[in-house]
Design an enzyme around this catalytic site. Structure first.
Site, short mmCIF file in Angstrom:
data_model
loop_
_atom_site.label_atom_id
_atom_site.label_comp_id
_atom_site.label_asym_id
_atom_site.label_seq_id
_atom_site.Cartn_x
_atom_site.Cartn_y
_atom_site.Cartn_z
N CYS A 161 -0.11 12.59 -16.48
CA CYS A 161 -1.11 13.48 -16.88
C CYS A 161 -2.41 12.80 -17.22
O CYS A 161 -2.43 11.69 -17.70
CB CYS A 161 -0.70 13.94 -18.40
N GLN A 189 0.91 -1.09 0.05
CA GLN A 189 -0.12 0.07 -0.10
C GLN A 189 0.84 1.38 -0.19
O GLN A 189 0.46 2.41 -0.16
CB GLN A 189 -0.91 -0.06 1.23
N CYS A 196 7.90 -3.71 12.65
CA CYS A 196 7.98 -4.77 11.73
C CYS A 196 9.49 -5.04 11.48
O CYS A 196 9.83 -6.21 11.32
CB CYS A 196 7.69 -3.90 10.41
N CYS A 209 -0.49 18.34 -23.61
CA CYS A 209 -1.74 18.45 -23.61
C CYS A 209 -2.31 19.63 -22.90
O CYS A 209 -3.52 19.70 -22.77
CB CYS A 209 -2.59 17.25 -23.75
N HIS A 237 -1.26 1.37 -4.53
CA HIS A 237 -1.78 2.69 -4.46
C HIS A 237 -0.94 3.28 -5.50
O HIS A 237 -0.93 4.60 -5.16
CB HIS A 237 -1.90 3.16 -3.03
ZN LIG Z 1 -1.06 15.22 -21.25
#
Ligand SMILES: [Zn+2]
Length: 284
Positions: free
Chosen positions: A141, A115, A276, A195, A133
């Site tokens: 983009c 995750q 951990c 773009c 994730h």
């Molecule tokens: Zn783009």
């Protein structure tokens, strides 16, 4: 799915801090499906979002709809990220990451599903990893889908906002930083060169769903595993919790290493309340 690991079901061991039982669990599982969360990376200096009760330690992270819909939210996000990215970028794997890389080298890791977005498992040498994730080291983009390195975007953010570059702020999770009182109005957020689309870190935000094919690939790995190991996750987010539910339903034993409660405590075969790094040190 083979359930022959031999551990008791029914979570009678919850709360027991016996690393020997964990070692036993791992040795008996021929192929483990491993799910990791923020607790795995705190030892690398990346702060966790939640306390031992699974509650938010701070304001919840940015929401997908707000990020996509509001320029002000994007300015605030990227300004904080410009400052907070450095620690994320400089973070190095700790013993927990190295232990899980060793588990894979021993041929015992069916899949490492994380995750975390920090890529520290890969840095430690794990190869068979799915970033549930997404990953913070890339920018996507949202118009044309183009991916670019986060560090390049960092440089561009710095060029456009030179007065922000040397700011120091308390670090927050996921490359974020706490800059609550700062004025973000003047902050310039570049758009896609190709773009002019909105650029977003290539991570799954709250309010956004995990790509279906990513979940399905992981679910197939879980079916092949004969035990599941959760490392450093309170499983408060359903995207992770559901894997424990699927394992429990199939009779696959599940062990968890986590400080504090998890949302799946009642489904666990074994629960270790420890760091951990300490709990997995037997693998090193
Ligand atoms: Zn783009």
């Amino acid at each position: 799915m083979a359930a022959g690991v031999g551990m008791r079901r029914g979570a009678t061991a919850v709360g027991m801090s016996d690393f020997g039982e964990l070692q036993d669990f791992v040795s008996r599982g021929r192929r483990l499906f491993v799910l990791t969360g923020a607790g795995c990376s705190t030892g690398s200096g990346i702060p966790d979002y939640r306390d031992d009760d699974g509650q938010w330690k701070r304001k919840p992270p940015v929401n997908f709809q707000a990020f996509m819909g509001e320029a002000a939210t994007r300015r605030r996000y990227w300004a904080r990220s410009l400052v907070g990215w450095r620690r994320m970028h400089e973070a190095r794997p700790n013993g927990a990451h190295r232990a899980l890389a060793r588990l894979e080298a021993r041929g015992q890791c069916e899949l490492l599903l994380t995750q975390n977005v920090d890529r520290l498992h890969q840095a430690a040498g794990s190869r068979n990893v799915v970033d549930l994730h997404g990953r913070i080291d890339r920018v996507r983009c949202m118009g044309c889908g183009r991916l670019s390195p986060r560090q390049d975007f960092q440089d561009e953010l710095g060029r456009r906002n030179p007065e922000w570059v040397d700011r120091i702020a308390p670090e927050a999770p996921d490359g974020d930083a706490d800059l609550e009182s700062a004025d973000f109005h003047s902050f310039v957020v570049p758009t896609c060169e190709a773009c002019d689309g909105v650029l977003k870190p290539d991570v799954v935000f709250f309010g956004e769903s995990v790509p279906r094919e990513r979940v399905e690939a992981a679910a197939r790995s879980l079916e092949r595993a004969d035990a599941m190991l959760v490392v450093g996750s309170s499983l408060m987010v359903y995207s992770g919790l559901r894997f424990v539910e699927w394992a429990a339903r199939a009779g696959t034993p599940v062990a968890a290493v986590n400080r504090g409660r998890t949302r799946a405590d009642a489904m666990l075969t074994l629960k270790i309340e420890a760091s951990c790094e300490d709990a997995l040190s037997f693998l090193l």
